[in-house]
Design a protein around this motif. Structure first.
Motif, PDB file in Angstrom:
ATOM      1  N   GLY A  39       0.802  -1.227   0.000  1.00  0.00           N
ATOM      2  CA  GLY A  39       0.000   0.000   0.000  1.00  0.00           C
ATOM      3  C   GLY A  39       0.831   1.271   0.000  1.00  0.00           C
ATOM      4  N   ILE A  40       1.720   1.396   0.966  1.00  0.00           N
ATOM      5  CA  ILE A  40       2.520   2.626   1.062  1.00  0.00           C
ATOM      6  C   ILE A  40       3.491   2.762  -0.111  1.00  0.00           C
ATOM      7  N   PRO A  41       4.197   1.671  -0.515  1.00  0.00           N
ATOM      8  CA  PRO A  41       5.028   1.801  -1.719  1.00  0.00           C
ATOM      9  C   PRO A  41       4.238   2.291  -2.935  1.00  0.00           C
ATOM     10  N   LEU A  42       2.996   1.825  -3.091  1.00  0.00           N
ATOM     11  CA  LEU A  42       2.187   2.283  -4.234  1.00  0.00           C
ATOM     12  C   LEU A  42       1.913   3.788  -4.126  1.00  0.00           C
ATOM     13  N   ILE A  43       1.588   4.251  -2.920  1.00  0.00           N
ATOM     14  CA  ILE A  43       1.357   5.693  -2.732  1.00  0.00           C
ATOM     15  C   ILE A  43       2.615   6.473  -3.137  1.00  0.00           C
ATOM     16  N   LYS A  44       3.779   5.960  -2.712  1.00  0.00           N
ATOM     17  CA  LYS A  44       5.028   6.671  -3.005  1.00  0.00           C
ATOM     18  C   LYS A  44       5.357   6.646  -4.497  1.00  0.00           C
ATOM     19  N   MET A  45       4.932   5.583  -5.185  1.00  0.00           N
ATOM     20  CA  MET A  45       5.156   5.511  -6.639  1.00  0.00           C
ATOM     21  C   MET A  45       4.250   6.493  -7.380  1.00  0.00           C
ATOM     22  N   PHE A  46       3.038   6.667  -6.875  1.00  0.00           N
ATOM     23  CA  PHE A  46       2.040   7.439  -7.622  1.00  0.00           C
ATOM     24  C   PHE A  46       2.049   8.932  -7.293  1.00  0.00           C
ATOM     25  N   MET A  47       2.433   9.279  -6.064  1.00  0.00           N
ATOM     26  CA  MET A  47       2.387  10.683  -5.659  1.00  0.00           C
ATOM     27  C   MET A  47       3.797  11.271  -5.700  1.00  0.00           C
ATOM     28  N   ASN A  48       3.881  12.593  -5.821  1.00  0.00           N
ATOM     29  CA  ASN A  48       5.193  13.229  -5.888  1.00  0.00           C
ATOM     30  C   ASN A  48       5.793  13.478  -4.503  1.00  0.00           C
ATOM     31  N   LYS A  49       4.929  13.667  -3.520  1.00  0.00           N
ATOM     32  CA  LYS A  49       5.436  14.013  -2.187  1.00  0.00           C
ATOM     33  C   LYS A  49       4.420  13.587  -1.128  1.00  0.00           C
ATOM     34  N   ILE A  50       4.935  13.167   0.014  1.00  0.00           N
ATOM     35  CA  ILE A  50       4.064  12.816   1.143  1.00  0.00           C
ATOM     36  C   ILE A  50       4.576  13.568   2.370  1.00  0.00           C
ATOM     37  N   GLU A  51       3.662  14.236   3.075  1.00  0.00           N
ATOM     38  CA  GLU A  51       4.072  14.962   4.290  1.00  0.00           C
ATOM     39  C   GLU A  51       3.192  14.512   5.451  1.00  0.00           C
ATOM     40  N   LEU A  52       3.790  14.346   6.610  1.00  0.00           N
ATOM     41  CA  LEU A  52       3.007  14.028   7.798  1.00  0.00           C
ATOM     42  C   LEU A  52       3.255  15.077   8.861  1.00  0.00           C
ATOM     43  N   LYS A  53       2.159  15.639   9.375  1.00  0.00           N
ATOM     44  CA  LYS A  53       2.284  16.534  10.528  1.00  0.00           C
ATOM     45  C   LYS A  53       1.537  15.884  11.683  1.00  0.00           C
ATOM     46  N   HIS A  54       2.197  15.820  12.833  1.00  0.00           N
ATOM     47  CA  HIS A  54       1.576  15.209  14.009  1.00  0.00           C
ATOM     48  C   HIS A  54       1.432  16.277  15.075  1.00  0.00           C
ATOM     49  N   TYR A  55       0.230  16.393  15.607  1.00  0.00           N
ATOM     50  CA  TYR A  55      -0.024  17.371  16.671  1.00  0.00           C
ATOM     51  C   TYR A  55      -0.373  16.611  17.943  1.00  0.00           C
ATOM     52  N   GLN A  56       0.248  16.995  19.044  1.00  0.00           N
ATOM     53  CA  GLN A  56      -0.033  16.326  20.325  1.00  0.00           C
ATOM     54  C   GLN A  56      -1.469  16.592  20.771  1.00  0.00           C
ATOM     55  N   PRO A  57      -2.163  15.638  21.350  1.00  0.00           N
ATOM     56  CA  PRO A  57      -1.600  14.326  21.667  1.00  0.00           C
ATOM     57  C   PRO A  57      -1.712  13.308  20.521  1.00  0.00           C
ATOM     58  N   ASP A  58      -2.717  13.442  19.639  1.00  0.00           N
ATOM     59  CA  ASP A  58      -2.916  12.315  18.712  1.00  0.00           C
ATOM     60  C   ASP A  58      -3.541  12.725  17.374  1.00  0.00           C
ATOM     61  N   LEU A  59      -3.321  13.962  16.948  1.00  0.00           N
ATOM     62  CA  LEU A  59      -3.912  14.390  15.674  1.00  0.00           C
ATOM     63  C   LEU A  59      -2.865  14.327  14.568  1.00  0.00           C
ATOM     64  N   ASN A  60      -3.262  13.713  13.449  1.00  0.00           N
ATOM     65  CA  ASN A  60      -2.339  13.577  12.307  1.00  0.00           C
ATOM     66  C   ASN A  60      -2.909  14.232  11.068  1.00  0.00           C
TER      67      ASN A  60
END
Lengths: 138, 121
Positions: free
Chosen positions: A109-130
């Protein structure tokens, strides 16, 4: 051109079809070519599937919000959900022949996302919001 | 998703229509894997070669997710372990695009039509 659309679902694989239909409809409206629409649909599907299965563990009292933003030639899909922080950028894209020789069959799943999209960003906010943002240059 | 099975001589053909995704992958497993996993009868007087020839006819399949790709890969591995043959035929353009980008086209034999699959298998 600037456009913005949003969908909110409960965290269940039963809702993946609604997500796919929504992404396909909006991405087509934004004027993306069909092959890119398909790649974006699949990427959002994979991201939501992982959240439902591994972060929310099929708890449909949890929810996932998907926000699409198209500005000029950049499509940004921001997926907001509660749960543990997990950055897909830590997963490597395998060479398929090597991958299969290692007798692996899952975890595509994740490799496919990385193949198809140009960039992936994750922001995590305490305590548990992504906020997971998938970016496609169209 | 629907799966219709038919025999064309010694070739099993599975016509798959609809979406092969996280919600339908188990249905696929239940329909397709028993075709491959079937054991020859131990007491058969004559042992006949039962190397499986399977064509997955995908003209009607309009979506595949990683869960779908996973069961297709397992199918290929199972068949290879039994010295059988597998061909995917009739794949729609958007599905072929996903196979090409992911590199999966290099590990499956993919042909445009069922007729070609039956002539090559």
């Amino acid at each position: 051109m600037k456009a913005e659309d949003k969908i909110l679902i409960s965290s269940s694989t039963k809702n993946l079809k609604s997500v796919r239909d929504f992404i396909e409809q909006k991405a087509t409206q934004y004027g993306l070519e069909q092959s890119i629409v398909n790649q974006v649909v699949m990427s959002v599907d994979e991201a939501c599937t992982n959240i439902i299965k591994y972060t929310h563990k099929y708890d449909d009292s949890e929810s996932i919000e998907i926000l699409l933003k198209k500005e000029n030639k950049i499509l940004k899909i921001t997926i907001t959900y509660r749960g543990n922080e997990f950055d897909p950028n830590t997963i490597e894209v395998p060479d398929m022949k090597t991958y299969l020789k290692q007798h692996k069959v899952g975890g595509l799943g994740i490799p496919l996302i990385k193949m198809f999209m140009n960039k992936i960003e994750l922001k995590h906010y305490q305590p548990d919001l992504n906020e997971l943002t998938l970016i496609k240059y169209t | 998703m629907k799966i219709n099975l038919e025999k064309k001589g010694d070739v099993s053909v599975a016509h798959i229509t609809g979406k092969l995704d996280t919600n339908t992958a188990l249905f696929y497993e239940n329909e397709i894997f028993p075709l491959i996993d079937v054991q020859p009868e131990k007491n058969a007087a004559v042992q006949v070669s039962t190397a499986l020839k399977l064509v997955l006819e995908l003209q009607g399949m309009d979506y595949v997710s990683s869960a779908g790709l996973r069961v297709l890969i397992i199918t290929a591995k199972k068949i290879k372990s039994k010295n059988g043959s597998l061909i995917l035929s009739g794949m729609q353009k958007q599905i072929k695009n996903i196979f090409d980008i992911s590199g999966l086209s290099t590990i499956f034999q993919i042909v445009p039509s069922l007729e070609e699959a039956l002539s090559k298998i």
